[in-house]
Design a protein around this motif. Structure first.
Motif, PDB file in Angstrom:
ATOM      1  N   ALA A   6       0.834  -1.207   0.000  1.00 47.10           N
ATOM      2  CA  ALA A   6       0.000   0.000   0.000  1.00 47.10           C
ATOM      3  C   ALA A   6       0.871   1.261   0.000  1.00 47.10           C
ATOM      4  O   ALA A   6       0.624   2.201  -0.763  1.00 47.10           O
ATOM      5  CB  ALA A   6      -0.944   0.004   1.197  1.00 47.10           C
ATOM      6  N   VAL A   9       2.394   1.743  -3.501  1.00 46.93           N
ATOM      7  CA  VAL A   9       1.383   2.236  -4.442  1.00 46.93           C
ATOM      8  C   VAL A   9       1.076   3.707  -4.146  1.00 46.93           C
ATOM      9  O   VAL A   9       0.966   4.532  -5.066  1.00 46.93           O
ATOM     10  CB  VAL A   9       0.093   1.375  -4.377  1.00 46.93           C
ATOM     11  CG1 VAL A   9      -1.030   2.006  -5.187  1.00 46.93           C
ATOM     12  CG2 VAL A   9       0.384  -0.039  -4.890  1.00 46.93           C
ATOM     13  N   GLY A  10       0.979   4.064  -2.884  1.00 46.39           N
ATOM     14  CA  GLY A  10       0.693   5.439  -2.484  1.00 46.39           C
ATOM     15  C   GLY A  10       1.787   6.409  -2.922  1.00 46.39           C
ATOM     16  O   GLY A  10       1.500   7.491  -3.441  1.00 46.39           O
ATOM     17  N   ALA A  13       1.641   6.796  -6.675  1.00 50.56           N
ATOM     18  CA  ALA A  13       0.484   7.644  -6.988  1.00 50.56           C
ATOM     19  C   ALA A  13       0.834   9.116  -6.769  1.00 50.56           C
ATOM     20  O   ALA A  13       0.561   9.969  -7.623  1.00 50.56           O
ATOM     21  CB  ALA A  13      -0.714   7.252  -6.121  1.00 50.56           C
ATOM     22  N   ALA A  14       1.469   9.417  -5.636  1.00 50.70           N
ATOM     23  CA  ALA A  14       1.815  10.808  -5.304  1.00 50.70           C
ATOM     24  C   ALA A  14       2.803  11.377  -6.318  1.00 50.70           C
ATOM     25  O   ALA A  14       2.665  12.526  -6.749  1.00 50.70           O
ATOM     26  CB  ALA A  14       2.390  10.883  -3.892  1.00 50.70           C
ATOM     27  N   LEU A  16       3.233  10.428  -9.495  1.00 46.65           N
ATOM     28  CA  LEU A  16       2.574  10.619 -10.797  1.00 46.65           C
ATOM     29  C   LEU A  16       1.656  11.839 -10.801  1.00 46.65           C
ATOM     30  O   LEU A  16       1.692  12.639 -11.740  1.00 46.65           O
ATOM     31  CB  LEU A  16       1.767   9.370 -11.178  1.00 46.65           C
ATOM     32  CG  LEU A  16       2.557   8.223 -11.808  1.00 46.65           C
ATOM     33  CD1 LEU A  16       1.637   7.025 -12.055  1.00 46.65           C
ATOM     34  CD2 LEU A  16       3.184   8.661 -13.128  1.00 46.65           C
ATOM     35  N   THR A  17       0.798  11.982  -9.778  1.00 40.64           N
ATOM     36  CA  THR A  17      -0.152  13.107  -9.799  1.00 40.64           C
ATOM     37  C   THR A  17       0.554  14.448  -9.550  1.00 40.64           C
ATOM     38  O   THR A  17      -0.004  15.498  -9.835  1.00 40.64           O
ATOM     39  CB  THR A  17      -1.314  12.909  -8.785  1.00 40.64           C
ATOM     40  OG1 THR A  17      -0.788  12.640  -7.487  1.00 40.64           O
ATOM     41  CG2 THR A  17      -2.220  11.764  -9.210  1.00 40.64           C
ATOM     42  N   PHE A  45      -8.873  23.757  -8.116  1.00 42.72           N
ATOM     43  CA  PHE A  45      -7.812  22.774  -7.871  1.00 42.72           C
ATOM     44  C   PHE A  45      -6.678  23.378  -7.039  1.00 42.72           C
ATOM     45  O   PHE A  45      -6.201  22.749  -6.086  1.00 42.72           O
ATOM     46  CB  PHE A  45      -7.276  22.241  -9.210  1.00 42.72           C
ATOM     47  CG  PHE A  45      -6.363  21.067  -9.048  1.00 42.72           C
ATOM     48  CD1 PHE A  45      -6.871  19.794  -8.836  1.00 42.72           C
ATOM     49  CD2 PHE A  45      -4.989  21.225  -9.091  1.00 42.72           C
ATOM     50  CE1 PHE A  45      -6.034  18.707  -8.666  1.00 42.72           C
ATOM     51  CE2 PHE A  45      -4.138  20.142  -8.918  1.00 42.72           C
ATOM     52  CZ  PHE A  45      -4.667  18.880  -8.706  1.00 42.72           C
ATOM     53  N   GLY A  48      -7.767  23.661  -3.530  1.00 40.38           N
ATOM     54  CA  GLY A  48      -7.790  22.330  -2.916  1.00 40.38           C
ATOM     55  C   GLY A  48      -6.406  21.830  -2.549  1.00 40.38           C
ATOM     56  O   GLY A  48      -6.199  21.278  -1.462  1.00 40.38           O
ATOM     57  N   VAL A  49      -5.432  22.064  -3.438  1.00 44.22           N
ATOM     58  CA  VAL A  49      -4.058  21.619  -3.157  1.00 44.22           C
ATOM     59  C   VAL A  49      -3.468  22.426  -2.001  1.00 44.22           C
ATOM     60  O   VAL A  49      -2.725  21.884  -1.169  1.00 44.22           O
ATOM     61  CB  VAL A  49      -3.178  21.715  -4.426  1.00 44.22           C
ATOM     62  CG1 VAL A  49      -1.723  21.385  -4.102  1.00 44.22           C
ATOM     63  CG2 VAL A  49      -3.691  20.761  -5.500  1.00 44.22           C
ATOM     64  N   LEU A  51      -5.186  23.424   0.502  1.00 40.09           N
ATOM     65  CA  LEU A  51      -5.754  22.773   1.693  1.00 40.09           C
ATOM     66  C   LEU A  51      -5.062  21.436   1.984  1.00 40.09           C
ATOM     67  O   LEU A  51      -4.837  21.095   3.148  1.00 40.09           O
ATOM     68  CB  LEU A  51      -7.260  22.566   1.529  1.00 40.09           C
ATOM     69  CG  LEU A  51      -8.127  23.813   1.644  1.00 40.09           C
ATOM     70  CD1 LEU A  51      -9.596  23.456   1.486  1.00 40.09           C
ATOM     71  CD2 LEU A  51      -7.909  24.516   2.984  1.00 40.09           C
ATOM     72  N   TRP A  52      -4.712  20.667   0.922  1.00 36.02           N
ATOM     73  CA  TRP A  52      -3.954  19.418   1.143  1.00 36.02           C
ATOM     74  C   TRP A  52      -2.616  19.728   1.805  1.00 36.02           C
ATOM     75  O   TRP A  52      -2.157  18.991   2.688  1.00 36.02           O
ATOM     76  CB  TRP A  52      -3.681  18.682  -0.179  1.00 36.02           C
ATOM     77  CG  TRP A  52      -4.785  17.790  -0.659  1.00 36.02           C
ATOM     78  CD1 TRP A  52      -5.393  17.836  -1.882  1.00 36.02           C
ATOM     79  CD2 TRP A  52      -5.407  16.708   0.053  1.00 36.02           C
ATOM     80  NE1 TRP A  52      -6.355  16.856  -1.964  1.00 36.02           N
ATOM     81  CE2 TRP A  52      -6.378  16.150  -0.800  1.00 36.02           C
ATOM     82  CE3 TRP A  52      -5.229  16.168   1.328  1.00 36.02           C
ATOM     83  CZ2 TRP A  52      -7.176  15.073  -0.424  1.00 36.02           C
ATOM     84  CZ3 TRP A  52      -6.031  15.100   1.710  1.00 36.02           C
ATOM     85  CH2 TRP A  52      -6.987  14.569   0.843  1.00 36.02           C
ATOM     86  N   TYR A  55      -3.258  20.407   5.352  1.00 32.33           N
ATOM     87  CA  TYR A  55      -3.531  19.121   6.013  1.00 32.33           C
ATOM     88  C   TYR A  55      -2.213  18.444   6.387  1.00 32.33           C
ATOM     89  O   TYR A  55      -2.047  17.960   7.514  1.00 32.33           O
ATOM     90  CB  TYR A  55      -4.334  18.263   5.034  1.00 32.33           C
ATOM     91  CG  TYR A  55      -4.663  16.860   5.480  1.00 32.33           C
ATOM     92  CD1 TYR A  55      -5.628  16.618   6.450  1.00 32.33           C
ATOM     93  CD2 TYR A  55      -4.025  15.771   4.903  1.00 32.33           C
ATOM     94  CE1 TYR A  55      -5.944  15.325   6.834  1.00 32.33           C
ATOM     95  CE2 TYR A  55      -4.343  14.472   5.276  1.00 32.33           C
ATOM     96  CZ  TYR A  55      -5.299  14.258   6.239  1.00 32.33           C
ATOM     97  OH  TYR A  55      -5.610  12.985   6.625  1.00 32.33           O
ATOM     98  N   LEU A  58      -0.669  20.302   9.300  1.00 30.83           N
ATOM     99  CA  LEU A  58      -1.377  20.003  10.559  1.00 30.83           C
ATOM    100  C   LEU A  58      -0.988  18.626  11.106  1.00 30.83           C
ATOM    101  O   LEU A  58      -0.865  18.442  12.318  1.00 30.83           O
ATOM    102  CB  LEU A  58      -2.891  20.065  10.351  1.00 30.83           C
ATOM    103  CG  LEU A  58      -3.494  21.458  10.197  1.00 30.83           C
ATOM    104  CD1 LEU A  58      -4.928  21.380   9.681  1.00 30.83           C
ATOM    105  CD2 LEU A  58      -3.465  22.202  11.531  1.00 30.83           C
ATOM    106  N   LEU A  59      -0.783  17.656  10.196  1.00 24.25           N
ATOM    107  CA  LEU A  59      -0.406  16.306  10.632  1.00 24.25           C
ATOM    108  C   LEU A  59       1.101  16.153  10.799  1.00 24.25           C
ATOM    109  O   LEU A  59       1.561  15.165  11.369  1.00 24.25           O
ATOM    110  CB  LEU A  59      -0.892  15.268   9.609  1.00 24.25           C
ATOM    111  CG  LEU A  59      -2.396  15.117   9.406  1.00 24.25           C
ATOM    112  CD1 LEU A  59      -2.678  13.994   8.420  1.00 24.25           C
ATOM    113  CD2 LEU A  59      -3.100  14.824  10.741  1.00 24.25           C
TER     114      LEU A  59
END
Lengths: 86, 86
Positions: A6, A9-10, A13-14, A16-17, A45, A48-49, A51-52, A55, A58-59
């Motif tokens: 996982a 894959v994650g 994914a990160a 590529l995008t 978009f 939204g990014v 805000l990501w 996020y 914050l974490l």
């Protein structure tokens, strides 16, 4: 620190995008042809990014911070070019 | 189940980066003008979102599955329109 399936894959994914926006920035920068690009899309978009990125901050999670920091910079360039060359 | 600040920011981020592709799909569908849209970007991005969807499936996390399922469908429409109308 072994990565499980996982995680692997994650990360793929990160990557590529995130890198996906490089060819869009290059094309938009070189051609100044933004006619088919949606201004509303890049406005939503980019917000939204941002805000990501918040996020991730914050974490305290560096992979989220780095991936979204790069994507935010790239998407902002497309957004600004679109606003200049409608 | 109360949401903390990070969860709330994360959900808002997911909603924005997902719904952002609706105006691009509508614009591309109506105008068939994809000239400024990068084919390489949508190829890489669609592949990346498919991997994010797989990541959600592997973890069994519904918010990741739903957000990326919707984004995958929308980005695929733009990719297919771009391949048809270069």
């Amino acid at each position: 620190m072994p990565l499980n399936l996982a995680d692997t894959v994650g990360y793929a994914a990160a990557v590529l995008t995130t890198v996906a926006f490089f060819p869009q920035v290059l094309k938009s920068w070189r051609t100044r042809d933004l006619s088919g690009v949606s201004l509303t899309m890049y406005g939503l978009f980019t917000a939204g990014v941002a805000l990501w990125l918040s996020y991730g901050v914050l974490l305290g999670t560096w992979p989220i911070i780095i991936a979204n920091g790069v994507t935010l910079a790239l998407a902002s360039v497309v957004l600004i070019l679109k606003m200049k060359h409608r």
